[in-house]
Structures are given as structure tokens and as C-alpha cells.
Scaffold this active site. Structure first.
Site, PDB file in Angstrom:
ATOM      1  N   ASP A  42       0.856  -1.226   0.025  1.00 54.50           N
ATOM      2  CA  ASP A  42       0.189   0.058  -0.018  1.00 54.50           C
ATOM      3  C   ASP A  42       0.905   1.193  -0.234  1.00 54.50           C
ATOM      4  O   ASP A  42       2.011   1.150  -0.058  1.00 54.50           O
ATOM      5  CB  ASP A  42      -1.069   0.045   1.169  1.00 54.50           C
ATOM      6  CG  ASP A  42      -2.456   0.663   0.931  1.00 54.50           C
ATOM      7  OD1 ASP A  42      -2.354   1.862   0.197  1.00 54.50           O
ATOM      8  OD2 ASP A  42      -3.348   0.169   1.379  1.00 54.50           O
ATOM      9  N   HIS A  89     -13.523  -0.008  -7.005  1.00 57.28           N
ATOM     10  CA  HIS A  89     -14.239   0.858  -6.633  1.00 57.28           C
ATOM     11  C   HIS A  89     -13.916   2.343  -6.791  1.00 57.28           C
ATOM     12  O   HIS A  89     -14.683   3.095  -7.398  1.00 57.28           O
ATOM     13  CB  HIS A  89     -15.522   0.774  -5.532  1.00 57.28           C
ATOM     14  CG  HIS A  89     -14.835   0.848  -4.607  1.00 57.28           C
ATOM     15  ND1 HIS A  89     -14.857  -0.270  -3.660  1.00 57.28           N
ATOM     16  CD2 HIS A  89     -14.457   1.754  -3.662  1.00 57.28           C
ATOM     17  CE1 HIS A  89     -14.302  -0.001  -2.591  1.00 57.28           C
ATOM     18  NE2 HIS A  89     -14.116   1.193  -2.770  1.00 57.28           N
TER      19      HIS A  89
END
Length: 175
Positions: A42, A89
């Protein structure tokens, strides 16, 4: 824990939690599967939180971290299983396809890619939670939205994976 219980990771040795944030899934997967070596990938700020959480759970010997931007940086290779949760998304269709292709390229032969998200039904307007979440993504991201499971399945197949399986993962999401 409820998601870890739905996935058979008993034969998996190397797992990548792509966009793994605070390492919540990585920690649960490692706790449920003592043979796992997990990498959380990340951005630098979430990775600092992940490191703290990994340490608090006594898993620094089996859960590591890699800081970077998965749209730009190398995510490594040779993973038996790649977990992508609640990432697509926030991205447009082309970026989502790129993320999937990059993940598939990082898999070891015979590896598995699992993508958890708030998927829309074929009608594009249900279930209500996913539809409302999709509207929220349209409002707060440049081009993110909720996708239909069939769309993501097509992208996975186009990237070289076999026909994806659909699993209710709980927490109003599906894999």
C-alpha cells in the site's frame, strides 16, 4: 475472520494483500493459516499503520510490508494468492483492468486472484447497498464506481484467468 473462513488458503504459501491498508485481512489470513508468508502492499502512510498492527499481533516474522503505488510501482511476483479488497471501486475501468492485469502477472503459475468489492447485480441498480456505494464513489472519486461482478469477471478472464467463482464474503461484499 469470517472472510478468512470462506477461503481455503491451506495450500497457499505466499499471499499478497494488494492495497491492504492497515493489514486487517493480512493479519486474519496469517492467524488462520500458519504456513502463510504475507506481504501487504500500500501507500507509505497506510503501511506505517500496517506495521504497527502487524507488530501488535506478533506477526512480524510472517507478515511483511511493501510501500508503493500499485498503479506505478512493482508489486513483486511469485505469489500463490493475491487479495484485492475494496480497491476497484475507487478507480475507472481502465485503471481497474490494469490493476487486475498487474496482479495476474504477479501470480505464480496456478495462483489465485480474489477481488472483494461491493458488486452490483446484472441490473446495475441492486443490491441497494452496492448501488448507493456506487453513487458515493461517483461523487467522491474522479471516475470510480461500483462494478457488476460480470464486468470484473470479464476483465479477469481477459487477463488470463479461468472463469471466476462468485462467493458471498459477508460484510455486504462479494469475492
Amino acid at each position: 475472520p469470517q472472510v478468512a473462513a470462506k477461503l481455503d488458503l491451506s495450500a497457499v504459501r505466499r499471499l499478497l494483500d494488494l492495497g491492504g491498508g492497515p493489514a486487517t485481512y493480512a493479519i486474519n489470513f496469517a492467524q488462520a493459516n500458519p504456513q502463510l508468508q504475507v506481504t501487504v502492499f500500500d501507500l507509505p502512510m497506510p503501511i506505517e499503520i500496517a506495521k504497527e498492527n502487524i507488530g501488535k499481533n506478533g506477526l512480524t516474522d510472517r507478515v511483511g510490508t511493501l510501500a508503493g503505488n500499485f498503479l506505478q510501482d512493482d508489486i513483486g511476483t511469485g505469489y500463490d494468492f493475491i487479495w484485492v479488497s475494496q480497491i476497484l471501486h475507487s478507480h475507472d475501468e481502465e485503471q481497474s483492468k490494469f490493476i487486475i492485469a498487474k496482479a495476474v502477472a504477479a501470480l505464480a503459475p496456478g495462483g489465485t486472484l480474489a477481488i472483494q468489492d461491493f458488486y452490483l447485480n446484472p441490473d446495475g441498480a441492486s443490491p441497494t447497498g452496492a448501488a448507493m456505494f456506487g453513487v458515493h464513489m461517483l461523487a467522491v472519486t474522479p471516475q470510480g464506481r461500483a462494478y457488476k461482478h460480470a464486468e470484473v469477471a470479464e476483465w479477469m478472464q481477459a487477463a488470463g484467468l479461468a472463469a471466476p467463482e462468485f462467493i458471498e464474503s459477508g460484510m455486504d461484499a462479494s469475492i
